[in-house]
Write a protein that holds these residues in place. Structure first.
Motif, PDB file in Angstrom:
ATOM      1  N   MET A   6       0.844  -1.186   0.000  1.00 34.93           N
ATOM      2  CA  MET A   6       0.000   0.000   0.000  1.00 34.93           C
ATOM      3  C   MET A   6       0.885   1.243   0.000  1.00 34.93           C
ATOM      4  O   MET A   6       1.938   1.255   0.615  1.00 34.93           O
ATOM      5  CB  MET A   6      -0.908   0.024   1.233  1.00 34.93           C
ATOM      6  CG  MET A   6      -1.845  -1.158   1.330  1.00 34.93           C
ATOM      7  SD  MET A   6      -3.051  -1.225  -0.002  1.00 34.93           S
ATOM      8  CE  MET A   6      -4.161   0.051   0.501  1.00 34.93           C
ATOM      9  N   GLY A   7       0.433   2.276  -0.690  1.00 36.02           N
ATOM     10  CA  GLY A   7       1.185   3.514  -0.749  1.00 36.02           C
ATOM     11  C   GLY A   7       0.945   4.397   0.458  1.00 36.02           C
ATOM     12  O   GLY A   7       0.075   4.135   1.282  1.00 36.02           O
ATOM     13  N   VAL A   8       1.755   5.434   0.537  1.00 38.03           N
ATOM     14  CA  VAL A   8       1.606   6.427   1.598  1.00 38.03           C
ATOM     15  C   VAL A   8       1.397   7.788   0.953  1.00 38.03           C
ATOM     16  O   VAL A   8       1.836   8.030  -0.166  1.00 38.03           O
ATOM     17  CB  VAL A   8       2.824   6.461   2.547  1.00 38.03           C
ATOM     18  CG1 VAL A   8       2.955   5.147   3.291  1.00 38.03           C
ATOM     19  CG2 VAL A   8       4.089   6.770   1.802  1.00 38.03           C
ATOM     20  N   ALA A   9       0.715   8.660   1.665  1.00 34.74           N
ATOM     21  CA  ALA A   9       0.446   9.991   1.128  1.00 34.74           C
ATOM     22  C   ALA A   9       0.388  11.016   2.250  1.00 34.74           C
ATOM     23  O   ALA A   9       0.064  10.691   3.387  1.00 34.74           O
ATOM     24  CB  ALA A   9      -0.879  10.017   0.356  1.00 34.74           C
ATOM     25  N   LEU A  10       0.727  12.228   1.889  1.00 30.52           N
ATOM     26  CA  LEU A  10       0.482  13.380   2.744  1.00 30.52           C
ATOM     27  C   LEU A  10      -0.815  14.012   2.270  1.00 30.52           C
ATOM     28  O   LEU A  10      -1.015  14.166   1.065  1.00 30.52           O
ATOM     29  CB  LEU A  10       1.591  14.419   2.602  1.00 30.52           C
ATOM     30  CG  LEU A  10       3.005  14.026   2.964  1.00 30.52           C
ATOM     31  CD1 LEU A  10       3.965  15.146   2.588  1.00 30.52           C
ATOM     32  CD2 LEU A  10       3.106  13.710   4.436  1.00 30.52           C
ATOM     33  N   ILE A  11      -1.680  14.378   3.170  1.00 26.81           N
ATOM     34  CA  ILE A  11      -2.855  15.173   2.833  1.00 26.81           C
ATOM     35  C   ILE A  11      -2.635  16.534   3.455  1.00 26.81           C
ATOM     36  O   ILE A  11      -2.459  16.647   4.672  1.00 26.81           O
ATOM     37  CB  ILE A  11      -4.163  14.566   3.368  1.00 26.81           C
ATOM     38  CG1 ILE A  11      -4.400  13.184   2.767  1.00 26.81           C
ATOM     39  CG2 ILE A  11      -5.339  15.497   3.079  1.00 26.81           C
ATOM     40  CD1 ILE A  11      -5.624  12.477   3.327  1.00 26.81           C
ATOM     41  N   VAL A  12      -2.623  17.562   2.624  1.00 25.51           N
ATOM     42  CA  VAL A  12      -2.428  18.927   3.111  1.00 25.51           C
ATOM     43  C   VAL A  12      -3.771  19.639   3.047  1.00 25.51           C
ATOM     44  O   VAL A  12      -4.328  19.835   1.960  1.00 25.51           O
ATOM     45  CB  VAL A  12      -1.372  19.685   2.280  1.00 25.51           C
ATOM     46  CG1 VAL A  12      -1.098  21.055   2.898  1.00 25.51           C
ATOM     47  CG2 VAL A  12      -0.079  18.884   2.165  1.00 25.51           C
ATOM     48  N   LEU A  13      -4.292  19.992   4.210  1.00 28.98           N
ATOM     49  CA  LEU A  13      -5.572  20.695   4.262  1.00 28.98           C
ATOM     50  C   LEU A  13      -5.383  22.157   3.880  1.00 28.98           C
ATOM     51  O   LEU A  13      -4.413  22.798   4.284  1.00 28.98           O
ATOM     52  CB  LEU A  13      -6.179  20.607   5.662  1.00 28.98           C
ATOM     53  CG  LEU A  13      -6.556  19.212   6.156  1.00 28.98           C
ATOM     54  CD1 LEU A  13      -7.202  19.312   7.536  1.00 28.98           C
ATOM     55  CD2 LEU A  13      -7.470  18.495   5.192  1.00 28.98           C
ATOM     56  N   GLY A  14      -6.332  22.663   3.113  1.00 26.69           N
ATOM     57  CA  GLY A  14      -6.287  24.053   2.692  1.00 26.69           C
ATOM     58  C   GLY A  14      -6.658  25.012   3.812  1.00 26.69           C
ATOM     59  O   GLY A  14      -7.047  24.607   4.907  1.00 26.69           O
TER      60      GLY A  14
END
Length: 114
Positions: A6-14
């Protein structure tokens, strides 16, 4: 059992943009954090989330995209979600993007007031 990685991700909230579409200090700080984290883990995807609730004519996600690219983050690791107007919608609209990318783990980049 052979499971796919499984991949990893950053979620950057606006964060709502200033009048004229410029990013507030809070958003600049989130972008700085995201760029630093990505440089430490360049296999990570970055999902930028935020529409245009301040009606500036520019989405928060697209403004963040420009800033990240200036910091050397390549376009191919950046994903955009530009429909949301609040944090609940951020989660709602990010979910299908994360599923498409095969992401199993996320780091949320936000601010202490969230």
């Amino acid at each position: 059992l052979d499971c796919p990685k499984m991949g990893v991700a950053l979620i950057v909230l606006g964060q709502s943009l200033n009048p004229g579409g410029t990013p507030p200090a809070t958003l600049l700080s989130r972008i700085e954090t995201a760029a630093t984290l990505w440089k430490q883990n360049p296999e990570t995807k970055i999902l930028l989330t935020g529409g245009d609730p301040a009606n500036t004519g520019r989405s928060e996600a697209h403004v963040m995209e420009e800033l990240l690219k200036r910091k050397g983050v390549p376009q191919d690791v950046i994903e955009i979600e530009s429909q949301s107007w609040n944090t609940m919608q951020n989660a709602y609209y990010c979910w299908p993007i994360l599923a498409r990318l095969g992401v199993g783990s996320v780091t949320l980049v936000t601010s202490e007031f969230h």
